[in-house]
Design a protein around this motif. Structure first.
Motif, PDB file in Angstrom:
ATOM      1  N   HIS A 170       0.826  -1.207   0.000  1.00  0.00           N
ATOM      2  CA  HIS A 170       0.000   0.000   0.000  1.00  0.00           C
ATOM      3  C   HIS A 170       0.857   1.252   0.000  1.00  0.00           C
ATOM      4  O   HIS A 170       1.894   1.286   0.649  1.00  0.00           O
ATOM      5  N   THR A 171       0.377   2.266  -0.682  1.00  0.00           N
ATOM      6  CA  THR A 171       1.040   3.564  -0.662  1.00  0.00           C
ATOM      7  C   THR A 171       0.017   4.649  -0.361  1.00  0.00           C
ATOM      8  O   THR A 171      -1.193   4.405  -0.374  1.00  0.00           O
ATOM      9  N   ALA A 172       0.506   5.862  -0.111  1.00  0.00           N
ATOM     10  CA  ALA A 172      -0.381   6.976   0.208  1.00  0.00           C
ATOM     11  C   ALA A 172      -1.339   7.279  -0.944  1.00  0.00           C
ATOM     12  O   ALA A 172      -2.490   7.680  -0.719  1.00  0.00           O
ATOM     13  N   ASP A 173      -0.889   7.069  -2.177  1.00  0.00           N
ATOM     14  CA  ASP A 173      -1.742   7.330  -3.332  1.00  0.00           C
ATOM     15  C   ASP A 173      -2.650   6.156  -3.674  1.00  0.00           C
ATOM     16  O   ASP A 173      -3.668   6.342  -4.361  1.00  0.00           O
ATOM     17  N   TYR A 174      -2.295   4.967  -3.202  1.00  0.00           N
ATOM     18  CA  TYR A 174      -3.074   3.755  -3.505  1.00  0.00           C
ATOM     19  C   TYR A 174      -3.260   2.977  -2.207  1.00  0.00           C
ATOM     20  O   TYR A 174      -2.642   1.942  -1.983  1.00  0.00           O
ATOM     21  N   THR A 175      -4.135   3.508  -1.357  1.00  0.00           N
ATOM     22  CA  THR A 175      -4.284   2.940  -0.016  1.00  0.00           C
ATOM     23  C   THR A 175      -4.936   1.566  -0.020  1.00  0.00           C
ATOM     24  O   THR A 175      -4.720   0.778   0.904  1.00  0.00           O
ATOM     25  N   ALA A 176      -5.729   1.253  -1.036  1.00  0.00           N
ATOM     26  CA  ALA A 176      -6.324  -0.079  -1.129  1.00  0.00           C
ATOM     27  C   ALA A 176      -5.307  -1.103  -1.606  1.00  0.00           C
ATOM     28  O   ALA A 176      -5.497  -2.311  -1.430  1.00  0.00           O
ATOM     29  N   GLY A 177      -4.223  -0.627  -2.180  1.00  0.00           N
ATOM     30  CA  GLY A 177      -3.177  -1.498  -2.689  1.00  0.00           C
ATOM     31  C   GLY A 177      -2.625  -0.952  -3.989  1.00  0.00           C
ATOM     32  O   GLY A 177      -3.391  -0.568  -4.876  1.00  0.00           O
ATOM     33  N   ALA A 178      -1.312  -0.890  -4.108  1.00  0.00           N
ATOM     34  CA  ALA A 178      -0.691  -0.464  -5.363  1.00  0.00           C
ATOM     35  C   ALA A 178      -0.616  -1.625  -6.339  1.00  0.00           C
ATOM     36  O   ALA A 178      -0.840  -1.470  -7.545  1.00  0.00           O
ATOM     37  N   VAL A 179      -0.304  -2.834  -5.815  1.00  0.00           N
ATOM     38  CA  VAL A 179      -0.307  -4.070  -6.602  1.00  0.00           C
ATOM     39  C   VAL A 179      -0.769  -5.206  -5.701  1.00  0.00           C
ATOM     40  O   VAL A 179      -0.662  -5.125  -4.470  1.00  0.00           O
ATOM     41  N   ARG A 180      -1.274  -6.258  -6.322  1.00  0.00           N
ATOM     42  CA  ARG A 180      -1.767  -7.410  -5.566  1.00  0.00           C
ATOM     43  C   ARG A 180      -1.655  -8.657  -6.429  1.00  0.00           C
ATOM     44  O   ARG A 180      -1.760  -8.599  -7.661  1.00  0.00           O
ATOM     45  N   GLY A 181      -1.479  -9.817  -5.768  1.00  0.00           N
ATOM     46  CA  GLY A 181      -1.485 -11.087  -6.481  1.00  0.00           C
ATOM     47  C   GLY A 181      -1.700 -12.244  -5.528  1.00  0.00           C
ATOM     48  O   GLY A 181      -1.264 -12.204  -4.376  1.00  0.00           O
ATOM     49  N   GLN A 182      -2.384 -13.296  -6.001  1.00  0.00           N
ATOM     50  CA  GLN A 182      -2.634 -14.490  -5.179  1.00  0.00           C
ATOM     51  C   GLN A 182      -1.383 -15.364  -5.099  1.00  0.00           C
ATOM     52  O   GLN A 182      -0.561 -15.383  -6.015  1.00  0.00           O
ATOM     53  N   LEU A 183      -1.245 -16.099  -4.006  1.00  0.00           N
ATOM     54  CA  LEU A 183      -0.129 -17.017  -3.852  1.00  0.00           C
ATOM     55  C   LEU A 183      -0.301 -18.235  -4.767  1.00  0.00           C
ATOM     56  O   LEU A 183      -1.417 -18.778  -4.882  1.00  0.00           O
ATOM     57  N   MET A 184       0.777 -18.648  -5.400  1.00  0.00           N
ATOM     58  CA  MET A 184       0.793 -19.839  -6.241  1.00  0.00           C
ATOM     59  C   MET A 184       1.873 -20.784  -5.739  1.00  0.00           C
ATOM     60  O   MET A 184       3.018 -20.359  -5.531  1.00  0.00           O
TER      61      MET A 184
END
Length: 229
Positions: A170-184
């Motif tokens: 998370h960043t100040a500009d993208y509080t919901a998440g800047a990037v995301r991915g499921q575990l494989m």
């Protein structure tokens, strides 16, 4: 049968809270030395188009940013080793948790609480990295129903259902998440582990993210051998 995996430097994992809070470079839970063996290995290819807000709806991530998170687990000792690389992430970290980089419990397309908080990747320029090993009990600094969201969590739960967990930051500009991915999961018969599969069959068994993790393992194994010669 447990196999000893080659020692890669550790890639870290990332968060998904939406409450505003500074998440600087605070350390997560007890840092420990890398164990001699692992019971499982996972990878994450994090992108901005899969971010989900706390309301369960898609939220914009940071355009052009990516994350590669590799995890190795020893569930007998409740240890997780991580190698995190972020590319194209800008601005300050921000999260309601102690750090802004986590593993959360939630399936693809859903929001869920952080279970492990990792030291935030740092670095100059376009790339930020973080690596190390942490041992439970875990805490995140986020409270739900009167207790920390890491309370009672063990890395064995990841092994039992890896698709129910994701990594993000998370960043100040993208509080919901800047990037995301499921575990494989990455098969334990990867690079230099001595477990099954030939060179011809390995690419079919591994996804793109898993191949990245396996390649990283091989690279670190080669470095280790070179340093000993």
């Amino acid at each position: 049968m447990r196999r000893a995996l080659p020692k890669l430097a550790a890639l870290s994992v990332l968060t998904a809270g939406a409450v505003l809070f500074s998440g600087g470079t605070a350390l997560a839970d007890t840092p420990v030395d890398e164990p001699d063996s692992f019971t499982s290995m996972f990878t994450v290819m994090a992108t901005p188009d899969t971010v989900i807000g706390n309301n369960g709806q898609p939220a914009p991530g940071q355009p052009g940013a990516t994350g590669t998170f590799n995890y190795r687990i020893n569930s007998d000792e409740d240890v997780i080793c991580y190698d995190l690389t972020l590319n194209g992430i800008t601005g300050e970290y921000q999260s309601p948790a102690r750090t802004a980089t986590h593993i959360h419990e939630a399936a693809e397309g859903a929001a869920g609480p952080p279970r492990i908080a990792f030291p935030n990747p740092e670095g100059e320029g376009d790339t930020r990295t973080s690596s190390g090993c942490l041992q439970g009990p875990f805490t995140t600094g986020v409270m739900a129903n009167g207790q920390d969201t890491g309370t009672g969590f063990t890395v064995r739960q990841i092994e039992e259902n890896p698709s129910a967990f994701f990594g993000d930051t998370h960043t100040a500009d993208y509080t919901a998440g800047a990037v995301r991915g499921q575990l494989m999961p990455v098969p334990m018969g990867g690079v230099e582990t001595g477990a099954g599969g030939s060179d011809e069959t390995a690419p079919a068994a591994l996804g793109a993210g898993a191949l990245v993790a396996a390649a990283a393992a091989g690279a670190f194994a080669l470095r280790r051998r070179a340093s000993r010669s």
